[in-house]
Scaffold this active site. Structure first.
Site, PDB file in Angstrom:
ATOM      1  N   ASP A  53     -34.433  30.191 -14.199  1.00 28.19           N
ATOM      2  CA  ASP A  53     -35.682  30.313 -13.462  1.00 28.19           C
ATOM      3  C   ASP A  53     -35.505  29.717 -12.066  1.00 28.19           C
ATOM      4  OD1 ASP A  53     -38.413  29.352 -12.529  1.00 28.19           O
ATOM      5  OD2 ASP A  53     -39.007  30.381 -14.366  1.00 28.19           O
ATOM      6  N   LYS A  77     -25.513  41.340 -24.641  1.00 31.63           N
ATOM      7  CA  LYS A  77     -25.212  41.108 -26.055  1.00 31.63           C
ATOM      8  C   LYS A  77     -24.413  42.264 -26.640  1.00 31.63           C
ATOM      9  CE  LYS A  77     -28.194  38.998 -28.669  1.00 31.63           C
ATOM     10  NZ  LYS A  77     -29.400  38.635 -29.433  1.00 31.63           N
ATOM     11  N   VAL A 135       0.845  -1.203   0.000  1.00 29.00           N
ATOM     12  CA  VAL A 135       0.000   0.000   0.000  1.00 29.00           C
ATOM     13  C   VAL A 135       0.879   1.250   0.000  1.00 29.00           C
ATOM     14  CG1 VAL A 135      -1.737   1.317   1.264  1.00 29.00           C
ATOM     15  CG2 VAL A 135      -1.901  -1.182   1.149  1.00 29.00           C
ATOM     16  N   LYS A 137      11.058  -2.428   7.904  1.00 31.07           N
ATOM     17  CA  LYS A 137      11.508  -3.016   6.642  1.00 31.07           C
ATOM     18  C   LYS A 137      10.674  -2.451   5.497  1.00 31.07           C
ATOM     19  CE  LYS A 137       8.598  -7.141   7.190  1.00 31.07           C
ATOM     20  NZ  LYS A 137       8.577  -8.627   7.201  1.00 31.07           N
TER      21      LYS A 137
END
Length: 312
Positions: free
Chosen positions: A245, A279, A23, A44
Protein backbone atom coordinates in the site's frame (compact mmCIF):
# COMPACT_ATOMS: atom_id res chain seq x y z
CA UNK A 1 22.22 5.87 3.91
CA UNK A 2 25.46 7.82 3.50
CA UNK A 3 27.70 5.00 2.22
CA UNK A 4 26.87 2.51 -0.52
CA UNK A 5 27.90 -1.00 0.60
CA UNK A 6 30.30 -2.57 -1.89
CA UNK A 7 32.68 -5.54 -2.01
CA UNK A 8 35.66 -4.64 -4.19
CA UNK A 9 37.79 -7.19 -6.04
CA UNK A 10 41.42 -6.40 -5.16
CA UNK A 11 42.98 -9.63 -6.40
CA UNK A 12 46.37 -8.77 -7.91
CA UNK A 13 45.51 -5.05 -7.99
CA UNK A 14 47.95 -2.38 -6.72
CA UNK A 15 47.17 -0.57 -3.46
CA UNK A 16 49.28 2.12 -1.78
CA UNK A 17 49.57 2.35 2.01
CA UNK A 18 51.38 5.36 3.46
CA UNK A 19 52.59 4.62 6.99
CA UNK A 20 54.20 1.70 8.74
CA UNK A 21 52.73 1.67 12.22
CA UNK A 22 50.08 -0.27 14.10
CA UNK A 23 47.18 1.17 12.08
CA UNK A 24 48.90 0.17 8.83
CA UNK A 25 49.34 -3.37 10.21
CA UNK A 26 45.58 -3.84 10.54
CA UNK A 27 44.86 -2.54 7.05
CA UNK A 28 47.71 -4.35 5.30
CA UNK A 29 46.75 -7.70 6.83
CA UNK A 30 43.24 -7.46 5.37
CA UNK A 31 44.48 -6.18 2.01
CA UNK A 32 46.93 -9.06 1.65
CA UNK A 33 44.22 -11.57 2.53
CA UNK A 34 42.13 -10.03 -0.27
CA UNK A 35 45.00 -10.64 -2.70
CA UNK A 36 46.02 -7.01 -3.25
CA UNK A 37 49.54 -6.03 -4.36
CA UNK A 38 50.42 -3.70 -1.50
CA UNK A 39 53.09 -1.01 -1.67
CA UNK A 40 54.13 0.42 1.70
CA UNK A 41 55.75 3.85 1.99
CA UNK A 42 57.44 4.54 5.33
CA UNK A 43 60.97 5.11 6.65
CA UNK A 44 60.44 2.28 9.14
CA UNK A 45 57.98 -0.56 9.72
CA UNK A 46 56.39 -2.43 12.57
CA UNK A 47 57.81 -5.99 12.92
CA UNK A 48 54.71 -7.55 11.32
CA UNK A 49 54.97 -5.32 8.23
CA UNK A 50 58.70 -5.90 8.02
CA UNK A 51 58.07 -9.64 8.00
CA UNK A 52 55.45 -9.24 5.24
CA UNK A 53 57.95 -7.24 3.20
CA UNK A 54 60.80 -9.69 3.70
CA UNK A 55 58.58 -12.62 2.71
CA UNK A 56 57.57 -10.85 -0.52
CA UNK A 57 53.93 -10.34 0.44
CA UNK A 58 54.21 -6.57 0.00
CA UNK A 59 56.63 -4.00 -1.40
CA UNK A 60 58.37 -1.60 0.96
CA UNK A 61 59.51 1.81 -0.25
CA UNK A 62 61.82 2.80 2.61
CA UNK A 63 61.50 6.58 2.61
CA UNK A 64 59.25 9.45 3.61
CA UNK A 65 56.23 10.00 1.40
CA UNK A 66 56.59 12.42 -1.53
CA UNK A 67 53.92 13.33 -4.13
CA UNK A 68 55.86 11.65 -6.95
CA UNK A 69 55.18 8.28 -5.28
CA UNK A 70 51.47 8.63 -6.11
CA UNK A 71 50.85 6.65 -9.33
CA UNK A 72 47.64 6.37 -11.37
CA UNK A 73 47.99 2.58 -11.32
CA UNK A 74 46.87 2.41 -7.67
CA UNK A 75 43.19 1.52 -7.26
CA UNK A 76 43.19 2.45 -3.57
CA UNK A 77 45.28 4.65 -1.33
CA UNK A 78 45.43 4.47 2.46
CA UNK A 79 46.92 7.21 4.65
CA UNK A 80 47.65 5.66 8.06
CA UNK A 81 50.29 7.89 9.65
CA UNK A 82 49.88 9.78 12.94
CA UNK A 83 50.64 13.05 11.10
CA UNK A 84 47.35 14.71 9.99
CA UNK A 85 49.14 17.17 7.72
CA UNK A 86 50.90 14.35 5.86
CA UNK A 87 47.70 12.30 5.66
CA UNK A 88 45.85 15.26 4.13
CA UNK A 89 48.65 15.71 1.59
CA UNK A 90 48.26 12.05 0.57
CA UNK A 91 44.52 12.65 0.26
CA UNK A 92 45.08 15.71 -1.93
CA UNK A 93 47.53 13.87 -4.21
CA UNK A 94 45.21 10.89 -4.61
CA UNK A 95 42.21 13.08 -5.42
CA UNK A 96 44.18 14.86 -8.14
CA UNK A 97 44.60 11.53 -9.89
CA UNK A 98 41.04 10.34 -9.26
CA UNK A 99 42.10 7.51 -6.94
CA UNK A 100 39.89 6.32 -4.08
CA UNK A 101 41.54 7.31 -0.79
CA UNK A 102 40.97 6.58 2.88
CA UNK A 103 42.54 8.68 5.62
CA UNK A 104 42.14 6.40 8.63
CA UNK A 105 40.03 7.80 11.47
CA UNK A 106 39.40 11.02 9.53
CA UNK A 107 36.01 10.46 7.88
CA UNK A 108 35.77 13.78 5.96
CA UNK A 109 38.89 12.69 4.07
CA UNK A 110 37.56 9.24 3.14
CA UNK A 111 36.06 8.25 -0.22
CA UNK A 112 35.26 4.90 1.38
CA UNK A 113 35.28 3.38 4.84
CA UNK A 114 35.95 -0.16 5.99
CA UNK A 115 33.23 -2.00 7.87
CA UNK A 116 33.54 -4.51 10.67
CA UNK A 117 33.80 -7.90 8.96
CA UNK A 118 32.64 -11.39 9.88
CA UNK A 119 34.52 -13.87 7.71
CA UNK A 120 33.32 -17.40 6.96
CA UNK A 121 35.33 -18.24 3.85
CA UNK A 122 33.25 -17.26 0.83
CA UNK A 123 30.66 -15.75 3.15
CA UNK A 124 31.44 -12.29 4.45
CA UNK A 125 29.20 -10.03 6.50
CA UNK A 126 30.09 -6.34 6.65
CA UNK A 127 28.64 -4.08 9.34
CA UNK A 128 29.02 -0.30 9.50
CA UNK A 129 27.61 2.75 11.23
CA UNK A 130 29.29 5.10 8.78
CA UNK A 131 31.99 5.76 11.35
CA UNK A 132 29.47 7.05 13.89
CA UNK A 133 29.73 4.36 16.57
CA UNK A 134 32.45 1.68 16.33
CA UNK A 135 31.59 0.36 19.81
CA UNK A 136 27.96 -0.25 18.81
CA UNK A 137 29.10 -2.07 15.67
CA UNK A 138 31.49 -4.23 17.69
CA UNK A 139 28.59 -5.36 19.88
CA UNK A 140 26.47 -6.21 16.83
CA UNK A 141 29.34 -8.17 15.34
CA UNK A 142 29.78 -10.17 18.55
CA UNK A 143 26.09 -11.13 18.50
CA UNK A 144 26.26 -12.24 14.86
CA UNK A 145 29.48 -14.18 15.42
CA UNK A 146 27.74 -16.11 18.19
CA UNK A 147 24.82 -17.26 16.02
CA UNK A 148 26.56 -17.82 12.68
CA UNK A 149 27.54 -21.51 12.37
CA UNK A 150 31.20 -22.28 11.79
CA UNK A 151 30.25 -24.62 8.91
CA UNK A 152 28.91 -21.66 6.90
CA UNK A 153 32.09 -21.60 4.81
CA UNK A 154 31.73 -25.32 4.07
CA UNK A 155 28.13 -24.84 2.93
CA UNK A 156 29.13 -21.99 0.63
CA UNK A 157 31.98 -24.02 -0.89
CA UNK A 158 29.66 -26.98 -1.48
CA UNK A 159 27.03 -24.83 -3.18
CA UNK A 160 29.72 -23.30 -5.40
CA UNK A 161 30.88 -26.77 -6.45
CA UNK A 162 27.35 -27.62 -7.62
CA UNK A 163 26.75 -24.55 -9.79
CA UNK A 164 27.21 -26.56 -12.98
CA UNK A 165 25.30 -29.64 -11.85
CA UNK A 166 22.26 -27.75 -10.58
CA UNK A 167 21.73 -26.16 -14.01
CA UNK A 168 21.28 -29.64 -15.51
CA UNK A 169 18.32 -30.26 -13.22
CA UNK A 170 16.64 -26.85 -13.08
CA UNK A 171 16.41 -24.53 -16.08
CA UNK A 172 15.35 -21.29 -14.42
CA UNK A 173 17.10 -19.19 -11.79
CA UNK A 174 13.86 -19.18 -9.79
CA UNK A 175 13.76 -22.99 -9.59
CA UNK A 176 17.41 -23.18 -8.59
CA UNK A 177 16.89 -20.61 -5.85
CA UNK A 178 13.90 -22.52 -4.46
CA UNK A 179 15.90 -25.76 -4.48
CA UNK A 180 18.73 -24.21 -2.48
CA UNK A 181 16.24 -22.73 -0.02
CA UNK A 182 14.91 -26.24 0.63
CA UNK A 183 18.41 -27.70 0.76
CA UNK A 184 19.77 -25.27 3.35
CA UNK A 185 16.73 -25.88 5.58
CA UNK A 186 17.39 -29.62 5.73
CA UNK A 187 18.30 -30.61 9.34
CA UNK A 188 21.17 -32.84 8.16
CA UNK A 189 22.56 -29.95 6.12
CA UNK A 190 22.34 -27.53 9.02
CA UNK A 191 24.17 -29.99 11.28
CA UNK A 192 26.60 -31.33 8.67
CA UNK A 193 30.17 -32.16 9.67
CA UNK A 194 31.67 -33.05 6.29
CA UNK A 195 31.08 -32.89 2.54
CA UNK A 196 29.98 -36.52 2.40
CA UNK A 197 26.91 -35.69 4.47
CA UNK A 198 26.21 -32.68 2.25
CA UNK A 199 26.52 -34.80 -0.90
CA UNK A 200 24.10 -37.39 0.46
CA UNK A 201 21.55 -34.71 1.35
CA UNK A 202 21.99 -33.08 -2.06
CA UNK A 203 21.50 -36.29 -4.04
CA UNK A 204 18.51 -37.30 -1.92
CA UNK A 205 16.76 -33.94 -2.42
CA UNK A 206 17.59 -33.49 -6.10
CA UNK A 207 16.43 -37.05 -6.81
CA UNK A 208 13.03 -36.51 -5.20
CA UNK A 209 9.91 -35.32 -6.96
CA UNK A 210 10.13 -31.65 -6.10
CA UNK A 211 7.13 -29.47 -6.79
CA UNK A 212 7.53 -25.80 -5.95
CA UNK A 213 4.30 -24.33 -4.64
CA UNK A 214 2.87 -20.85 -4.93
CA UNK A 215 1.60 -18.80 -2.00
CA UNK A 216 -0.03 -15.50 -1.25
CA UNK A 217 0.39 -14.06 2.23
CA UNK A 218 -1.34 -10.91 3.44
CA UNK A 219 0.68 -9.12 6.10
CA UNK A 220 -0.65 -6.27 8.16
CA UNK A 221 1.43 -3.14 8.56
CA UNK A 222 1.24 -0.49 11.23
CA UNK A 223 3.75 2.08 12.42
CA UNK A 224 6.44 -0.17 13.88
CA UNK A 225 8.22 -2.86 11.77
CA UNK A 226 9.63 -4.42 14.98
CA UNK A 227 6.14 -5.74 15.74
CA UNK A 228 6.26 -8.05 12.71
CA UNK A 229 6.00 -11.73 13.70
CA UNK A 230 9.03 -13.93 13.00
CA UNK A 231 6.92 -15.98 10.57
CA UNK A 232 6.14 -12.85 8.57
CA UNK A 233 9.83 -11.97 8.30
CA UNK A 234 10.64 -15.47 7.03
CA UNK A 235 7.93 -15.32 4.38
CA UNK A 236 9.00 -11.82 3.33
CA UNK A 237 12.52 -13.13 2.72
CA UNK A 238 11.17 -15.91 0.47
CA UNK A 239 8.74 -13.84 -1.61
CA UNK A 240 9.33 -13.15 -5.29
CA UNK A 241 6.71 -10.40 -5.58
CA UNK A 242 5.67 -7.89 -2.94
CA UNK A 243 2.69 -5.56 -3.24
CA UNK A 244 2.50 -2.72 -0.75
CA UNK A 245 0.00 0.00 0.00
CA UNK A 246 1.25 3.52 -0.77
CA UNK A 247 0.73 4.30 2.94
CA UNK A 248 2.99 1.43 4.04
CA UNK A 249 6.08 2.73 5.90
CA UNK A 250 9.28 1.96 4.00
CA UNK A 251 10.66 0.17 7.08
CA UNK A 252 8.33 -2.76 6.30
CA UNK A 253 9.13 -2.87 2.58
CA UNK A 254 12.86 -2.63 3.25
CA UNK A 255 12.75 -5.94 5.15
CA UNK A 256 11.67 -8.00 2.13
CA UNK A 257 14.14 -9.90 -0.01
CA UNK A 258 16.37 -7.48 -1.90
CA UNK A 259 15.74 -8.96 -5.36
CA UNK A 260 11.97 -9.32 -4.91
CA UNK A 261 9.81 -7.35 -7.32
CA UNK A 262 8.20 -4.51 -5.37
CA UNK A 263 4.94 -3.03 -6.63
CA UNK A 264 3.06 -0.17 -4.98
CA UNK A 265 -0.72 0.00 -5.23
CA UNK A 266 -3.38 2.55 -4.32
CA UNK A 267 -6.34 0.21 -4.21
CA UNK A 268 -6.45 -3.56 -3.72
CA UNK A 269 -8.76 -4.03 -6.68
CA UNK A 270 -5.87 -2.91 -8.93
CA UNK A 271 -3.78 -5.97 -8.12
CA UNK A 272 -6.33 -8.76 -7.66
CA UNK A 273 -5.86 -10.07 -11.21
CA UNK A 274 -2.06 -9.74 -10.95
CA UNK A 275 -2.11 -11.89 -7.83
CA UNK A 276 -4.10 -14.59 -9.59
CA UNK A 277 -1.66 -14.61 -12.52
CA UNK A 278 1.31 -14.71 -10.15
CA UNK A 279 -0.04 -17.75 -8.34
CA UNK A 280 -0.56 -19.51 -11.66
CA UNK A 281 3.15 -18.88 -12.28
CA UNK A 282 3.95 -20.55 -8.93
CA UNK A 283 5.17 -17.28 -7.44
CA UNK A 284 5.34 -16.60 -3.73
CA UNK A 285 3.53 -13.34 -3.12
CA UNK A 286 3.32 -10.99 -0.15
CA UNK A 287 0.71 -8.23 0.11
CA UNK A 288 1.10 -5.55 2.73
CA UNK A 289 -2.28 -4.31 3.91
CA UNK A 290 -3.18 -1.73 6.50
CA UNK A 291 -4.34 -3.08 9.84
CA UNK A 292 -8.13 -3.39 10.10
CA UNK A 293 -8.58 -2.89 6.34
CA UNK A 294 -11.22 -4.74 4.32
CA UNK A 295 -8.61 -6.87 2.53
CA UNK A 296 -10.38 -10.10 3.50
CA UNK A 297 -12.88 -9.42 0.72
CA UNK A 298 -10.18 -10.21 -1.85
CA UNK A 299 -8.69 -13.29 -0.21
CA UNK A 300 -8.50 -16.40 -2.37
CA UNK A 301 -8.52 -20.02 -1.29
CA UNK A 302 -5.17 -20.95 0.23
CA UNK A 303 -4.16 -17.38 1.07
CA UNK A 304 -2.74 -16.73 4.53
CA UNK A 305 -3.16 -13.69 6.74
CA UNK A 306 -0.54 -12.68 9.28
CA UNK A 307 -1.63 -10.02 11.72
CA UNK A 308 0.76 -7.49 13.14
CA UNK A 309 1.60 -8.07 16.79
CA UNK A 310 -0.48 -5.80 19.00
CA UNK A 311 0.76 -4.06 22.08
CA UNK A 312 -1.11 -5.04 25.25
Amino acid sequence: MRYFPLFMDLLDRPVLVVGGGEVACRKVETLIRAGARVTLVSPKLEPYLLEMSQSGKCIWVQRFYQPELMKREFVQVWATTDNPELNHQVHKDAKKMGILVNVVDDTPYCDFITPSIINRGRVQIAISSGGASPVLIRGIREKLEAILPMNTAQLADFAASKRGDIKKHFVTVDERRKFWELFFKEPKVIECKNNQELEQAYQRLIGSELEFSDSCTWIEFGDDPELLPIKALRIMQEAEVVYYDKRCPFGFVDLVRRDAERIVYQDLTEISQQIIVGKEKKQRIVVFVERDSSSHLLLKEGDEVIELARLK
